[in-house]
Design a protein around this motif. Structure first.
Motif, PDB file in Angstrom:
ATOM      1  N   THR A   1       0.794  -1.180   0.005  1.00 54.40           N
ATOM      2  CA  THR A   1       0.029   0.107  -0.053  1.00 54.40           C
ATOM      3  C   THR A   1       1.009   1.311   0.069  1.00 54.40           C
ATOM      4  O   THR A   1       2.056   1.130   0.309  1.00 54.40           O
TER       5      THR A   1
ATOM      6  N   MET B   1      -4.941  -0.398   9.000  1.00 51.57           N
ATOM      7  CA  MET B   1      -6.349  -1.032   8.600  1.00 51.57           C
ATOM      8  C   MET B   1      -7.529  -0.218   8.333  1.00 51.57           C
ATOM      9  O   MET B   1      -8.858  -0.813   8.227  1.00 51.57           O
ATOM     10  N   GLY B   2      -7.244   1.218   8.052  1.00 49.14           N
ATOM     11  CA  GLY B   2      -8.260   1.936   7.730  1.00 49.14           C
ATOM     12  C   GLY B   2      -9.268   2.252   8.841  1.00 49.14           C
ATOM     13  O   GLY B   2     -10.289   2.923   8.495  1.00 49.14           O
TER      14      GLY B   2
ATOM     15  N   GLN C   1      -7.130   7.524   2.236  1.00 50.66           N
ATOM     16  CA  GLN C   1      -6.419   6.732   3.054  1.00 50.66           C
ATOM     17  C   GLN C   1      -5.345   5.708   2.503  1.00 50.66           C
ATOM     18  O   GLN C   1      -5.721   5.014   1.891  1.00 50.66           O
TER      19      GLN C   1
ATOM     20  N   CYS D   1      -3.349   3.763   3.523  1.00 52.30           N
ATOM     21  CA  CYS D   1      -3.112   2.452   3.837  1.00 52.30           C
ATOM     22  C   CYS D   1      -4.019   1.481   3.179  1.00 52.30           C
ATOM     23  O   CYS D   1      -3.960   0.011   3.154  1.00 52.30           O
ATOM     24  N   GLN D   2      -5.040   1.950   2.419  1.00 52.56           N
ATOM     25  CA  GLN D   2      -5.915   1.343   1.806  1.00 52.56           C
ATOM     26  C   GLN D   2      -5.940   1.074   0.394  1.00 52.56           C
ATOM     27  O   GLN D   2      -6.383   0.377  -0.605  1.00 52.56           O
TER      28      GLN D   2
ATOM     29  N   GLU E   1     -13.538  -5.377   2.066  1.00 53.38           N
ATOM     30  CA  GLU E   1     -12.719  -4.184   1.664  1.00 53.38           C
ATOM     31  C   GLU E   1     -11.399  -4.509   1.273  1.00 53.38           C
ATOM     32  O   GLU E   1     -10.778  -4.024   0.386  1.00 53.38           O
ATOM     33  N   GLN E   2     -11.045  -5.554   1.666  1.00 53.43           N
ATOM     34  CA  GLN E   2      -9.571  -6.142   1.145  1.00 53.43           C
ATOM     35  C   GLN E   2      -9.582  -6.694  -0.517  1.00 53.43           C
ATOM     36  O   GLN E   2     -10.662  -7.138  -0.898  1.00 53.43           O
TER      37      GLN E   2
ATOM     38  N   GLN F   1      -8.143  -9.490   8.505  1.00 59.38           N
ATOM     39  CA  GLN F   1      -6.789  -9.129   9.076  1.00 59.38           C
ATOM     40  C   GLN F   1      -5.899 -10.208   9.403  1.00 59.38           C
ATOM     41  O   GLN F   1      -4.695 -10.171   9.487  1.00 59.38           O
TER      42      GLN F   1
ATOM     43  N   ARG G   1      -4.507 -12.124   6.594  1.00 55.71           N
ATOM     44  CA  ARG G   1      -4.280 -11.242   5.490  1.00 55.71           C
ATOM     45  C   ARG G   1      -3.402 -11.607   4.633  1.00 55.71           C
ATOM     46  O   ARG G   1      -2.263 -11.985   4.835  1.00 55.71           O
TER      47      ARG G   1
ATOM     48  N   ILE H   1       0.370  -6.144  10.081  1.00 53.53           N
ATOM     49  CA  ILE H   1      -0.310  -5.979   8.591  1.00 53.53           C
ATOM     50  C   ILE H   1       1.082  -5.762   7.915  1.00 53.53           C
ATOM     51  O   ILE H   1       1.122  -6.026   6.666  1.00 53.53           O
TER      52      ILE H   1
ATOM     53  N   ARG I   1     -18.023   5.295   5.855  1.00 49.21           N
ATOM     54  CA  ARG I   1     -16.571   5.543   5.133  1.00 49.21           C
ATOM     55  C   ARG I   1     -16.909   6.778   4.329  1.00 49.21           C
ATOM     56  O   ARG I   1     -18.016   6.867   3.764  1.00 49.21           O
TER      57      ARG I   1
END
Lengths: 369, 101, 464
Positions: free
Chosen positions: B32, B61-62, B78, B80-81, C34-35, C41, C44, C138, C447
């Motif tokens: 990222t 992690m958002g 963002q 990190c995303q 989202e990923q 996580q 991941r 992460i 979001r």
């Protein structure tokens, strides 16, 4: 607990009434079923707008503007007021003609607070506005305040003047007793000589206790706020042909209203954002301010507010019950009026009259016969 | 100052080039933007709009929104995303004057 | 509007297991994540991780591969790289994918948004170089990035040791492991030990990490208090109280960890009922044994409903998948109950260790409820504990009023980082129960969504 005046509703109208009563030595009791400013008062867009009001509201709005100009002298705090003007954009010559007609009608009555500005002035005031608009209705003395700060300022001042403000006290029924009223609540009973109904979206329930039901509709207009942006706009912008209220706050965020309604569950006092409708607000913003396209919306919400069928409030003594007064139904434009409404109600209670013309706001207008 | 992070020496890493504040930087494909910034030895990705404090990615992690940066011209992303892409223009959001965030 | 029988939000162990189970029982289901790749996580990058890096992460991580393979083999539809920004009680779901916002609807929704690090405000926690241990993991899992010049790992909870152990195997210099669990926790946890021994493998793992780290000579400080990060432009050192004195350790990085809490932003914005869990110190969705929430047709599963870890999440996911299949008419209640039997047993067994862990790693009460006046509570709007105390003194008696007054929680993170702290701070100042003061009301979009994305909002499955 016995009190000379009990005010039902700890929103701005109720707290303003408590302040004005306090200034004249009457220590009111305010009963708020949630917390002060929890609903419409605390979460509205904070517009201090005299512009484009109903003709009957104009004397009140002008008197209120005088108080806002020096709000600190009333409540000891400035409520984050700003006076950067409000304007209402005309996209076509036809719309501008309508505005011109309004200004003419106002002038005939001796009002000069609204005026037409030409295209050049409009773009000087709002440089980011999409090209092609022809002019606007403008009041440079209008502006905005921060609603929860204002509500809190009135609350602190009312308390300082001796008012008792009780949160989480919900009036369930009202009985006539000798020399006044008994209010039965979820927290015991209260008695008072006078009752002021400032219960906002819940005001009809109180009015019904005095057998004067009104055609009040609770609605929840949606607002949204963006991330911070570099300063680009001073006045509050509305439009003739679109539902829009567009304002950049001092902190850089932009508050967008458009009177589109959220889903509302009055039983649970719950609002739910209707994104399919909020989309219309976003489209309107894109139309007028294309530079906003990539700006992020961080939050949307809706406050529960009382609407009357004629979109003007009820400000009057009860027609049925002695010592009972009403101030509700501001139909999503009561914020600016609050300091004067409190004064009017305090006058009605203590003097039996006010110098301001409040006949159009009489509760009897909804009673047949 | 030496970088606080390093990439593990793994065979088969693919490399791409991005621009960070106008400088060409080699970063690993698939990571990222926030990870790339940290691995490139950049301490902070922005300053706060209120007091101008330096900030850097915190949660990755958002959920914390500390890693906001300007990516390809759009501020407050963002990072990190967002996976890095060849030729991506990444800028730190520095200075209160910009008013972002 | 596009309509699905079942939509699952989140592709971690809970969501994957729920989707696989429901799809295999004949439910038409969509998993939104989202990923870019499934795993959540905890697992991941499991599908494309280089083998060398995977080895560093240990055998538990490898388990995720099986979950993903089962999911891929099912008929569940996978919609990766998609954020959910709204869910209402009518189960209308707002999603964002490829810069396009859309609305879709489902007969049933399963929220499986997982966990996030418990945000704990301490002096210096906003300095660059201070990160969460989860962030460290992460970086390691998804990018193979590790500290280059030493790191201090501080806080309390199993993840702290795991991260340190993984770092050690990756050749990272660990300047210190600083354990902030109060020493008395051992005694309050002790009564839960017999039950925890029923899930002894967790305890053995923890002991193993600790022994190996100690053997490698990593400095350990336990019973530590008053942690702060020091530095100007970025962290230069940590300081803490240990054995009655102040200790200072120079470090360019601090990975902090105080356990994890449910990522409940979505379930709370939807209006599902939540309660304050005194043992987990967080808001938890109120759910029944099938993970159904207070709102018809919406379930909250796995860590997003309360921390139980990856294995418990997988079992809860299967149970919710069976319940959905049943309620959607694909299987009868008898079949559901029969198939649920094993998972219910395993779930119960797995959860045996939780009360012990919760008591052992419970953050010190003063750390959560008594931050110094100049410590930032709201990172985004830079609101200090002192400002919040002043608002309380001025008569603002719940987190929402304080939010309106101070803007605490109104920044870009929408209160995710200050939510727990403010609930605890307010209750402490007022001397009342946290539940008495309503937590933040979470407002959508949860979001950020741009004006253009909202203006172009369309119904999923339709052309714009």
């Amino acid at each position: 607990m016995k009190s000379e005046v009990i005010i039902i509703g700890g929103g701005l109208m109720g707290l303003s009434t408590a302040v004005h009563l306090g200034l004249r030595g009457v220590k009111a009791t305010v009963l708020e079923k949630d917390s002060p400013g929890r609903h419409a008062s605390g979460v509205n867009a904070g517009g201090l707008r005299q512009l484009n009001r109903h003709m009957d509201e104009i004397p009140l709005t002008i008197a209120a503007a005088e108080i806002w100009k020096n709000i600190r002298s009333l409540v000891d705090r400035d409520c984050d007021v700003e006076f950067n003007g409000q304007l209402r954009v005309a996209e076509t010559q036809e719309e501008l003609n309508t505005l011109q007609k309004r200004v003419g009608a106002l002038q005939a009555k001796g009002y000069s607070h609204e005026r037409i500005i030409d295209k050049d002035t409009l773009y000087r005031l709002v440089p980011q506005l999409i090209a092609g608009c022809v002019g606007a209705l403008y009041n440079p003395d209008d502006g905005s305040a921060r609603p929860f700060h204002a509500t809190s300022a009135f609350r602190y001042k009312a308390s300082a003047l001796g008012a008792k403000i009780h949160s989480k006290v919900e009036v369930q029924s009202i009985d006539k007793i000798t020399g006044g009223w008994q209010l039965n609540t979820n927290q015991g009973t209260y008695t008072a000589v006078n009752i002021v109904n400032c219960a906002g979206a819940w005001a009809n329930k109180i009015a019904c206790a005095f057998d004067e039901s009104v055609p009040l509709t609770p609605k929840a207009p949606m607002l949204m706020v963006t991330e911070r942006l570099p300063p680009f706009l001073k006045p509050v912008v509305g439009a003739v042909g679109h539902k829009l209220s567009f304002k950049q706050m001092q902190n850089g965020t932009v508050i967008i209203g458009g009177a589109h309604l959220a889903h509302l569950d009055m039983q649970q006092q719950k609002t739910e954002i209707n994104f399919a409708k909020l989309k219309t607000s976003a489209q309107t913003v894109s139309t007028f301010f294309p530079h906003m396209a990539n700006v992020r919306i961080v939050r949307a919400w809706a406050g529960i507010e009382a609407f009357m069928p004629d979109n003007i409030p009820v400000i009057s003594a009860s027609s049925k019950a002695d010592g009972v007064f009403h101030a509700f139904g501001f139909s999503a434009h009561g914020f600016q009026l609050s300091p004067i409404v409190g004064r009017i109600i305090s006058q009605l209670i203590l003097d039996g009259q006010t110098e301001l013309p409040i006949k159009p706001f009489d509760i009897r207008r909804f009673q047949s016969g | 100052m030496p970088s606080s992070f390093r990439r593990l020496d793994e065979p088969g890493r693919q490399w791409i080039q991005v621009q960070i504040d106008g400088q060409t930087v080699r970063v690993a494909a698939g990571e990222t933007v926030a990870a790339a910034i940290l691995a490139s030895g950049i301490q902070s990705c922005r300053t706060t709009p209120l007091s101008g404090q330096p900030r850097a990615p915190f949660c990755m992690m958002g959920v914390c929104f500390e890693c906001l940066m300007e990516v390809d011209g759009t501020p407050n992303r963002q990072t990190c995303q967002i996976p890095v892409k060849e030729g991506m223009q990444i800028r730190r959001q520095l200075g209160r004057g910009r008013g972002y965030i | 509007m596009a309509h699905h029988q079942l939509v699952i939000i989140g592709g971690g162990p809970a969501g994957l297991a729920a989707a696989t189970t429901a799809a295999n029982a004949g439910v038409e289901c969509l998993l939104i994540d989202e990923q870019a790749s499934p795993g959540g996580q905890v697992y991941r990058a499991i599908t494309d991780i280089p083998p060398q890096r995977a080895k560093l992460l240990g055998p538990d991580y490898q388990y995720g591969r099986m979950l993903v393979e089962d999911f891929n083999a099912s008929k569940a539809i996978h919609q990766p790289s998609t954020t959910v920004w709204s869910l209402d009680a009518q189960r209308e779901i707002g999603i964002l994918h490829n810069n396009q916002a859309a609305l879709l609807r489902a007969d049933r929704v399963i929220i499986a948004t997982g966990a996030m690090e418990r945000p704990v405000p301490f002096a210096g926690w906003t300095l660059p170089g201070v990160m969460t241990a989860g962030a460290g993991q992460i970086l390691l899992k998804s990018a193979g990035i590790v500290p280059n010049n030493g790191v201090v790992v501080a806080g309390s909870g199993p993840l702290l040791l795991l991260l340190a152990w993984q770092y050690m195997h990756a050749g990272v210099t660990i300047n210190a492991i600083v354990d902030l669990s109060p020493k008395r926790n051992f005694w309050t946890a002790l009564p839960h030990l017999p039950r925890a021994l029923l899930a002894y493998h967790y305890l053995i793992k923890g002991l193993k990490y600790q022994l190996e780290l100690k053997k490698a000579g990593v400095p350990f400080y336990s019973g530590v208090a008053d942690l702060c990060a020091l530095g100007k432009e970025s962290i230069e050192a940590v300081e803490f109280t240990h054995n009655g004195g102040r200790k200072r350790i120079e470090t360019p990085l601090l990975m902090s960890h105080f356990g994890v809490i449910p990522d409940s932003h979505l379930s709370r914005s939807t209006g599902c009922h939540h309660y304050w869990s005194p043992s987990q110190l967080c808001w938890r969705a109120t759910i029944d044994p099938w993970s159904n929430s207070s709102i018809e047709g919406i379930a909250v599963i796995g860590d997003s409903a309360g921390i139980g870890g990856a294995v418990a999440a997988r079992h809860a996911g299967r149970l919710a998948g069976l319940e959905s299949a049943h309620l959607l008419g694909c299987i009868g209640s008898k079949e559901r109950d029969e198939k649920a039997h094993q998972d219910r047993r395993w779930l119960a067994e797995d959860l045996h260790v939780r009360p012990f862990l919760e008591a052992l790693f419970r953050p010190a009460p003063n750390l959560l409820a008594e931050p110094e006046n100049d410590t930032l509570i709201c990172r985004c709007e830079e609101i200090t504990a002192g400002t919040i105390r002043q608002a309380i003194e001025d008569g603002h008696r719940d987190p929402n009023q304080i939010k309106f007054l101070t803007r605490c929680g109104m920044g870009p993170c929408q209160g995710r980082q200050c939510d727990n702290a403010i609930s605890q701070l307010v209750a402490h100042e007022l001397g009342n129960d946290i539940e008495k003061n309503e937590g933040y009301r979470i407002r959508p979009p949860i979001r950020p969504l741009t004006i253009e994305q909202l203006a172009d909002l369309h119904e999923a499955g339709e052309a714009k």
